[in-house]
Design an enzyme around this catalytic site. Structure first.
Site, PDB file in Angstrom:
ATOM      1  N   LYS A   1      89.934  -7.762 149.281  1.00  0.00           N
ATOM      2  CA  LYS A   1      89.845  -9.037 148.576  1.00  0.00           C
ATOM      3  C   LYS A   1      88.980  -8.857 147.341  1.00  0.00           C
ATOM      4  O   LYS A   1      87.760  -8.721 147.431  1.00  0.00           O
ATOM      5  CB  LYS A   1      89.219 -10.128 149.458  1.00  0.00           C
ATOM      6  CG  LYS A   1      89.293 -11.518 148.818  1.00  0.00           C
ATOM      7  CD  LYS A   1      88.247 -12.481 149.325  1.00  0.00           C
ATOM      8  CE  LYS A   1      86.953 -12.402 148.570  1.00  0.00           C
ATOM      9  NZ  LYS A   1      87.048 -12.862 147.146  1.00  0.00           N
TER      10      LYS A   1
ATOM     11  N   GLU B   1      76.205  -4.996 152.077  1.00  0.00           N
ATOM     12  CA  GLU B   1      75.433  -4.361 151.001  1.00  0.00           C
ATOM     13  C   GLU B   1      75.099  -5.470 150.033  1.00  0.00           C
ATOM     14  O   GLU B   1      75.961  -5.976 149.318  1.00  0.00           O
ATOM     15  CB  GLU B   1      76.254  -3.252 150.349  1.00  0.00           C
ATOM     16  CG  GLU B   1      75.421  -2.312 149.488  1.00  0.00           C
ATOM     17  CD  GLU B   1      75.227  -2.812 148.076  1.00  0.00           C
ATOM     18  OE1 GLU B   1      74.073  -3.208 147.754  1.00  0.00           O
ATOM     19  OE2 GLU B   1      76.188  -2.831 147.293  1.00  0.00           O
TER      20      GLU B   1
ATOM     21  N   CYS C   1      73.148  -4.063 141.510  1.00  0.00           N
ATOM     22  CA  CYS C   1      72.102  -4.397 142.476  1.00  0.00           C
ATOM     23  C   CYS C   1      71.043  -3.314 142.581  1.00  0.00           C
ATOM     24  O   CYS C   1      69.898  -3.588 142.931  1.00  0.00           O
ATOM     25  CB  CYS C   1      72.720  -4.674 143.846  1.00  0.00           C
ATOM     26  SG  CYS C   1      73.802  -3.350 144.440  1.00  0.00           S
TER      27      CYS C   1
ATOM     28  N   GLU D   1      65.811 -11.706 141.550  1.00  0.00           N
ATOM     29  CA  GLU D   1      66.654 -10.730 140.877  1.00  0.00           C
ATOM     30  C   GLU D   1      67.435 -11.439 139.773  1.00  0.00           C
ATOM     31  O   GLU D   1      68.303 -12.268 140.054  1.00  0.00           O
ATOM     32  CB  GLU D   1      67.636 -10.096 141.870  1.00  0.00           C
ATOM     33  CG  GLU D   1      68.559  -9.075 141.238  1.00  0.00           C
ATOM     34  CD  GLU D   1      69.624  -8.555 142.194  1.00  0.00           C
ATOM     35  OE1 GLU D   1      70.148  -7.455 141.943  1.00  0.00           O
ATOM     36  OE2 GLU D   1      69.946  -9.256 143.173  1.00  0.00           O
TER      37      GLU D   1
END
Length: 480
Positions: A175, A248, A282, A381
């Protein structure tokens, strides 16, 4: 000769090695221009049910295909991608916004990853062997897997889920992100000429497609890459059917610069690893802790490097490192972070700004000069081209500060004293820790996060075993 793909047409989802049109379509946006990209499918629950049924049927035979044959097909897939890579790289720039050089790097890595996975066989392990018995641990595939791919690295992270799932004998449904569906659909189109029916399928859709997949009782594992907040929802959804799950998730990586760090290496590498892909990775540097004895010199050097070397612009322009933010949602989030920095009155060593003369989502890099440890720019972040520089003097204190957040994806230590750097690295709570580098990854090396940065690992033998069950076989050599 591999089949050539047309990057201007997207006839449907990739289901059972055929194009499956949907009743509704949608389009994403080129983040450099704000212009609409081609129409792509919008999947419904019925579409998901059909794909899952085909995947379950295919698993019965694919799981019994010998490793050597699965590896051969994975290599053929890698070769076919390579033959189509030039136009796919351009497609990646159009949908994701990253510079063409970085798009080429992403395809380099994705193809290398597939070829490496094709050499990685998860073998039985003998745990005990004596005159009475032999105990063997085996690793049968889970079944139907689903990879939920983010918008920042749609090719590498898509292939990074496809390869481990298929080489271990699973079938997989990919997806893509609604923001970047194009390359993943084309990868599926290439794959349908190589793999048996139902082994590799791709479903495009809107925000509602993810829950359809995570809740589906016919899917055995979800591999999700994305934000920590969304990861919690994925885990909650998967719990309803006790799916296996690999998460993750987000990071807020610290880089600790010691007083003896080599500026000629550290300054360009840290700046590049902070602003690469517009900060939308990330595992990039997000917080820079600089020893107070070199702080001013380091700050001035990294500002000068960023001003003179780090170029912002369209991904097809030469020399660009910082492209647009990928989508309007992320663009507004980063602008809000910049507004907060100004509102709080933090000192800017380099002031970035939104490029209002463009229809794209461009924001130039910003470097914040020693903000408070509890400020948003340190704690959150930003996922954009902005980093804080922070002073430190005591080793134990800086390690505690580096470990203080809920994130623990990556971290780095920069020093000529490798013994000291190694000692500090072993104190950092992160899934990957680099010494005199940052954001090195390899297909045979597992990566994942501590704390809120994830559960489980991708890649490496550890990651491949995440696509397998564990089965212990006790064989008694004598009839009792």
């Amino acid at each position: 000769m591999a089949p050539q793909v047309d990057i201007t047409v997207f006839p449907g989802n990739i289901v059972n090695n055929e194009f499956a049109a949907t009743t509704t379509t949608r389009h994403a946006i080129n983040p450099s221009t704000g212009e609409a990209l081609p129409e792509v499918p919008v999947s419904t629950k019925d579409d998901v049910d059909v794909a899952v049924a085909h995947a379950r049927t295919a698993f019965k035979t694919w799981s019994k295909v010998p490793f050597a044959e699965r590896a051969r097909l994975l290599l053929a897939f890698a070769n076919a991608i390579e033959e189509n890579r030039e136009q796919l790289e351009r497609l990646l720039v159009l949908e994701q916004g990253k510079p063409l050089g970085l798009a080429k790097m992403e395809f380099d890595m994705g193809i290398q990853w597939l070829r490496t996975f094709a050499t990685m066989e998860v073998k039985d392990e003998v745990l005990d062997d004596n005159e009475d018995r032999i105990i063997t641990q085996t690793f049968p595939p889970l079944g139907v897997c689903c990879g939920i791919v983010p918008w920042n690295w749609p090719v590498l992270l898509g292939l990074g889920k496809i390869g481990p799932a298929l080489i271990t004998g699973n079938t997989i449904i990919i997806k893509p992100s609604p923001f970047t569906p194009y390359c993943d659909l084309k990868l599926g189109e290439i794959g349908m000429k190589i793999f048996p029916e139902g082994v590799l399928q791709v479903l495009s859709g809107g925000d509602d497609l993810g829950p359809m997949l995570t809740e589906h009782p016919g899917i055995d594992k979800i591999s999700f890459t994305g934000s920590s907040d969304t990861g919690k929802l994925v885990m909650q959804s998967c719990s309803k059917t006790l799916k296996r799950v690999t998460l993750e998730l987000g990071g807020n990586d610290p880089a600790i610069i010691c007083e003896d760090a080599d500026f000629s290496v550290t300054v360009p590498k840290v700046a590049t690893m902070a602003f690469l892909n517009s900060g939308q990775i990330c595992m990039l540097v997000k917080r820079v802790y600089v020893h107070e004895s070199i702080y001013d010199k380091f700050r001035d050097a990294i500002v000068e490097f960023t001003k003179t070397v780090v170029k912002t612009g369209d991904g097809f322009e030469d020399g660009v490192l910082v492209g647009p933010l990928q989508n309007s949602m992320q663009y507004e989030k980063v602008k809000d972070m910049y507004a907060d920095i100004k509102h709080q009155g933090y000192k800017m060593a380099l002031e970035g700004h939104a490029m209002t003369n463009s229809k794209g989502f461009f924001i130039t890099p910003s470097i914040i000069d020693n903000p408070p440890e509890d400020s948003r720019i340190v704690v959150e972040e930003p996922f954009g081209p902005v980093i804080p520089l922070l002073k430190w003097s005591d080793e134990d204190d800086v390690i505690e500060r580096a470990n203080s957040l809920k994130m623990g994806l990556g971290a780095s230590v920069w020093s000529k004293d490798l013994d000291r750097a190694d000692r500090m690295a072993r104190e950092l709570s992160a899934g990957s820790v680099w010494i005199n580098s940052h954001f090195d990854v390899a297909p045979n090396v597992p990566f994942g996060g501590h704390k809120w940065s994830g559960i489980g690992s991708e890649w490496g033998m550890t990651g491949l075993k995440g696509y397998c069950n564990s089965r212990s076989i006790w064989k008694w050599k004598k009839v009792m």
